[in-house]
Motif scaffolding. Sequence first.
Motif, PDB file in Angstrom:
ATOM      1  N   GLN A 161      36.091  48.457  45.715  1.00 38.46           N
ATOM      2  CA  GLN A 161      35.679  49.039  46.991  1.00 38.46           C
ATOM      3  C   GLN A 161      35.460  50.550  46.852  1.00 38.46           C
ATOM      4  OE1 GLN A 161      38.234  46.963  46.533  1.00 38.46           O
ATOM      5  NE2 GLN A 161      37.515  45.135  47.585  1.00 38.46           N
ATOM      6  N   ILE A 187      43.518  43.648  45.547  1.00 43.36           N
ATOM      7  CA  ILE A 187      43.006  45.003  45.721  1.00 43.36           C
ATOM      8  C   ILE A 187      44.129  45.967  45.374  1.00 43.36           C
ATOM      9  CG2 ILE A 187      42.123  46.662  47.420  1.00 43.36           C
ATOM     10  CD1 ILE A 187      40.955  44.181  48.915  1.00 43.36           C
ATOM     11  N   ASN A 202      48.455  46.722  46.575  1.00 40.67           N
ATOM     12  CA  ASN A 202      49.064  45.601  47.295  1.00 40.67           C
ATOM     13  C   ASN A 202      50.331  45.098  46.619  1.00 40.67           C
ATOM     14  OD1 ASN A 202      47.474  44.383  49.781  1.00 40.67           O
ATOM     15  ND2 ASN A 202      45.969  45.279  48.394  1.00 40.67           N
ATOM     16  N   TYR A 232      48.731  40.159  48.184  1.00 43.59           N
ATOM     17  CA  TYR A 232      48.248  40.878  49.369  1.00 43.59           C
ATOM     18  C   TYR A 232      49.471  41.381  50.129  1.00 43.59           C
ATOM     19  CZ  TYR A 232      46.008  41.862  53.864  1.00 43.59           C
ATOM     20  OH  TYR A 232      45.567  42.477  55.009  1.00 43.59           O
ATOM     21  N   GLY A 262      37.645  36.973  46.595  1.00 46.63           N
ATOM     22  CA  GLY A 262      37.605  38.181  47.424  1.00 46.63           C
ATOM     23  C   GLY A 262      38.228  37.971  48.797  1.00 46.63           C
ATOM     24  N   ALA A 292      41.434  40.065  50.234  1.00 46.57           N
ATOM     25  CA  ALA A 292      41.349  40.834  51.472  1.00 46.57           C
ATOM     26  C   ALA A 292      42.309  40.328  52.544  1.00 46.57           C
ATOM     27  CB  ALA A 292      39.915  40.800  52.001  1.00 46.57           C
TER      28      ALA A 292
END
Length: 511
Positions: A174, A292, A295, A477, A496, A500
């Motif tokens: 990102q 990501i 996390n 996450y 993905g 997320a």
Amino acid sequence: MKPVIEMKNITKRFPGIVANDNVTLSLEKGEIHALLGENGAGKSTLMSILFGLYEPDEGTIEVNGQPVNIKDPNDANRYGIGMVHQHFKLVDNFTVLENILLGIEPTEKGIFKPNLARKRVEELSKQYNFNIDPDAKIEDISVGMQQRVEIIKMLYRNNDILIFDEPTAVLTPQEIDELMKIMHQLVSEGKSIIFITHKLNEIKHVADRVTILRKGKYISTVDVENTTVEMMSELMVGRKVNLSLELEPKETGKTVLKVRNLSYNPLNPAAKSLANLNFDLKEGEILGIAGIEGNGQTELIYALTGLIDHTEGTIELNGEDVSKASIRHRNTHGLAHIPEDRQKHGLVLDFSLSENFALQTYFEDAYQKNGMIDFDKREQHAKQLIEQFDVRSGEGAKTKVRSMSGGNQQKAIVAREMERDHNVLIAVQPTRGLDVGAIEYIHRQIVNERDAGKAILMVSLEMNEVLGLSDRILVMYKGEFVGALNPKEITEQDLGLYMAGVKKEAVDYEK
């Protein structure tokens, strides 16, 4: 129209190596010009000459058609040249604002007055949608935010020629997308950018032209639009590269790493918490951890390797509870670790390559006798690893690690950790900062480890790396596992969504 930068016939020698050998590069106004090459090809050296960190032994530099003599970064700034370094040049315990003003501090009657510049810094942050708090300390903000601070440092100094040295090596996907947008915006405002990288897809996405170096020599300059990724790859390494690996089906062995109810409640608000993590790692498998950045992956690895003390739960290594064991105990009882931050946790930068190779083994009988290190054996061991893993260094085993390229520093750590006695390998971003040729080699080594019956826990921010190398995937996450996935049955889009937090499922740690 004259190029804004023209470097002609640049040669730079260091002890034992010619880093740049008669290299020529030109940058047009308003272009993004990629500089591509293997680790140690001379990219950073060439740009360090342009920024005044080194002086060339031979060759000339012209800025807007005028010959210049750039002796230091202050000279570079006077000619409008700024640089974001691969390893950021920031003071951790200074604020964002203090770092931006470092070296050009606004004063009033000899007293430092940072607020005189605050408005300009806030305007730049707003203009590029950086959302940076000028009063935040560098040590408390993310790596992506630190890079934005470096960019504002250049813009605050009114630099028009911007050098980005491996800018995406430490960013999440990102953050990489955001950086690409920022680079396009900068060029649309009349800036010119030199973009050092070895990520071919990013060059296709953002660059106008690309100059390729190989082993310090100029190879070619080509238009990106008319050049394929495969062509650039072959120009860079001098051969065809294959990054697609097929994992042969393999029966797993016994459980060698067992984690139960692992939790971590940090005192530092900048750290992430972990909540009741459970998983098993077996011989002969690669377990990928996806997520990501930020996390909880870092905290999980720190807890497993002993860099932090977790709050609750147990960690068993080869049947032994090592929850309270020292880092050395874990290292000597089967655990190898390729760390996320190679300079902070992987190397002693002012030690030689041979000393760094021996950091975890110098006390063993093979390398010492009666408390005295056997230097001949240590040097022999280092030479073997240098050759086996193609670690490029100017003075061989005697090379100070600080002087090596980031990619070769990474290869040195991979060599040390894979070579020493272990049956569990924790590999965090194992190919971070490596060129395609080195990535191909490291991927092959990881698969060889798995096929030899070793257990590999791999953490990567690269989705294609996790999907391509893993037998199983756990997705993190907000400090929890939210998915246990079969890489053969999911797409990047599916992965993905889990990363997320859009998709979640209960995780059975025994599968």
